[in-house]
Design a protein around this motif. Sequence first.
Motif, PDB file in Angstrom:
ATOM      1  N   ARG A   1      -7.951  58.839 -42.168  1.00 52.04           N
ATOM      2  CA  ARG A   1      -8.973  57.589 -41.988  1.00 52.04           C
ATOM      3  C   ARG A   1      -9.842  57.368 -43.067  1.00 52.04           C
ATOM      4  O   ARG A   1      -9.888  56.260 -43.575  1.00 52.04           O
ATOM      5  CB  ARG A   1      -9.848  57.771 -40.834  1.00 52.04           C
ATOM      6  CG  ARG A   1     -10.825  56.772 -40.102  1.00 52.04           C
ATOM      7  CD  ARG A   1     -11.826  57.110 -39.218  1.00 52.04           C
ATOM      8  NE  ARG A   1     -11.025  57.530 -37.868  1.00 52.04           N
ATOM      9  CZ  ARG A   1     -11.738  58.169 -37.090  1.00 52.04           C
ATOM     10  NH1 ARG A   1     -12.890  58.068 -36.859  1.00 52.04           N
ATOM     11  NH2 ARG A   1     -10.946  58.300 -35.865  1.00 52.04           N
TER      12      ARG A   1
ATOM     13  N   THR B   1      -5.958  47.002 -38.151  1.00 50.73           N
ATOM     14  CA  THR B   1      -5.461  48.531 -37.550  1.00 50.73           C
ATOM     15  C   THR B   1      -6.849  48.725 -37.103  1.00 50.73           C
ATOM     16  O   THR B   1      -8.021  48.538 -37.798  1.00 50.73           O
ATOM     17  CB  THR B   1      -5.231  49.213 -38.652  1.00 50.73           C
ATOM     18  OG1 THR B   1      -4.272  48.626 -39.517  1.00 50.73           O
ATOM     19  CG2 THR B   1      -4.888  50.639 -38.362  1.00 50.73           C
ATOM     20  N   SER B   2      -7.062  49.471 -35.875  1.00 47.48           N
ATOM     21  CA  SER B   2      -8.311  49.956 -35.457  1.00 47.48           C
ATOM     22  C   SER B   2      -8.681  51.382 -36.183  1.00 47.48           C
ATOM     23  O   SER B   2      -7.604  52.145 -36.558  1.00 47.48           O
ATOM     24  CB  SER B   2      -7.977  50.358 -33.865  1.00 47.48           C
ATOM     25  OG  SER B   2      -9.078  51.301 -33.844  1.00 47.48           O
TER      26      SER B   2
ATOM     27  N   GLU C   1     -10.282  53.523 -35.424  1.00 39.99           N
ATOM     28  CA  GLU C   1     -10.176  54.757 -34.500  1.00 39.99           C
ATOM     29  C   GLU C   1      -8.829  55.280 -34.250  1.00 39.99           C
ATOM     30  O   GLU C   1      -8.925  56.457 -34.115  1.00 39.99           O
ATOM     31  CB  GLU C   1     -10.929  54.552 -32.796  1.00 39.99           C
ATOM     32  CG  GLU C   1     -12.313  53.843 -32.963  1.00 39.99           C
ATOM     33  CD  GLU C   1     -13.168  55.000 -33.594  1.00 39.99           C
ATOM     34  OE1 GLU C   1     -12.874  56.159 -33.226  1.00 39.99           O
ATOM     35  OE2 GLU C   1     -14.329  54.627 -34.098  1.00 39.99           O
ATOM     36  N   SER C   2      -7.832  54.462 -34.575  1.00 34.40           N
ATOM     37  CA  SER C   2      -6.536  54.946 -34.425  1.00 34.40           C
ATOM     38  C   SER C   2      -5.910  55.915 -35.556  1.00 34.40           C
ATOM     39  O   SER C   2      -4.888  56.315 -35.474  1.00 34.40           O
ATOM     40  CB  SER C   2      -5.572  53.803 -34.034  1.00 34.40           C
ATOM     41  OG  SER C   2      -5.465  52.938 -35.413  1.00 34.40           O
TER      42      SER C   2
END
Length: 326
Positions: A56, A4-5, A7-8
């Motif tokens: 996040r 998973t990024s 940033e996403s």
Amino acid sequence: MTLTSIESISDDPKYTIKTVCDQTGILPVTLRAWERRHEVLNPYRGDNHYRLYSDRDIATLRWIKNRIESGISISSAVTELRQLQQGGGMMESTPDVPFSEPKPAIPPVPPEEIAHQLYLALIKHDEEKASKLLHEAYKMYDLSTYILGALIPALVEIGEAWATGVIPVATEHFASAYIRGNLLTIFQAFPSRSNAPFILVGCAPTELHEIGSLMMAVMMRSDGYRVEYLGPDLPLDDLVDYAKYEKPAMVVMAATSIESAELIDHLQEKLTKLKPAPFLGYGGSAFNQNPDLIEKTKGTFLGYTLDSALETVNTLLPKGGRGKRG
Ligand code: B12
């Protein structure tokens, strides 16, 4: 495992420390220590200084926890995290962790509201309510907000109520004894690290207002120092004798009245003769209200607030050694 990024994942600050701890299974004390010592996260702080975390942040913490459970140290996990973040921010997500979807926090109660509620509970001698409030506040805020935002304003309100005859002395004594007890419990719950710089903390001779120095002791111990709390009204010669054998890296003194603040000056002279000579740090409302006393008093004025005082201690006594002078 999927990648998973980072940033996403949403970075909107919306969860309290309690929600984050419930969702990750990490204890608040552990999370605070990771933030302080390893700068794992830098949570958003609202107007009232309470921390708010994002999805996040929760994903990052779950990732770190997973790495630690696979056998690596927190420092190595943080180094890996930094490398991942620099290299495009892809991390293995941990979908198999059985946590429920976090619910956005109800906006946390501002610390000044807790302070006022605490004041009301204490003047009613309602210990159960006071405990509940402080328990919630401790989970919701970092230590500095808990002390500076909730406990100190409650004490100020109690002082005003006493000075204006709204509450009797017995109620003021009950309230301050209660808060002192709460702080001692927190102080004793932190480990005293034998290899960290050693600091003695207490109050100048004749000074009975000890809660400020106790708060300072709690904040320094929580920050990783080895701290011994010596209490109010310390006779200077006894203190110097004790320091001679215990060899602290620093002695921290607090004073509220001008008379007691003036006695601190003599302490510096006596401490300088010790080998190695400890730093002398001081503070308290006597100095805040009479800045000329700061000019006159030898040693280091640590700061006008407890958190700025902790920063000064950090500068004088880096945790890796005994301090610049030692
Ligand atoms: C509890 C209390 C007591 C208790 C103390 C119990 C205890 N175990 O500590 C007792 C009953 C003993 C007491 C006695 C007295 N008290 Co009294 N007390 C208070 C009260 C309600 C709370 C004090 C407190 O703990 N504050 C919390 C501290 C942390 O707040 P603070 O000083 O604002 O802290 C900031 C800075 O000063 C600094 N700081 C504080 N400590 C330290 C330490 C270090 C090392 C550093 C670097 C920084 C630092 O950081 C803080 C900000 O981040 C205050 C009300 C108030 N406004 O504070 C009155 C108050 C301080 N007391 C007062 C008075 C008048 C007295 C007495 C003279 C009363 C009497 N006639 O007997 C005696 C004096 C006793 C003595 N010899 O010292 C007055 C002082 C007025 C003045 N400006 O001089 C106050 C302000 C009450 C009032 N509104 O009138 N008191």
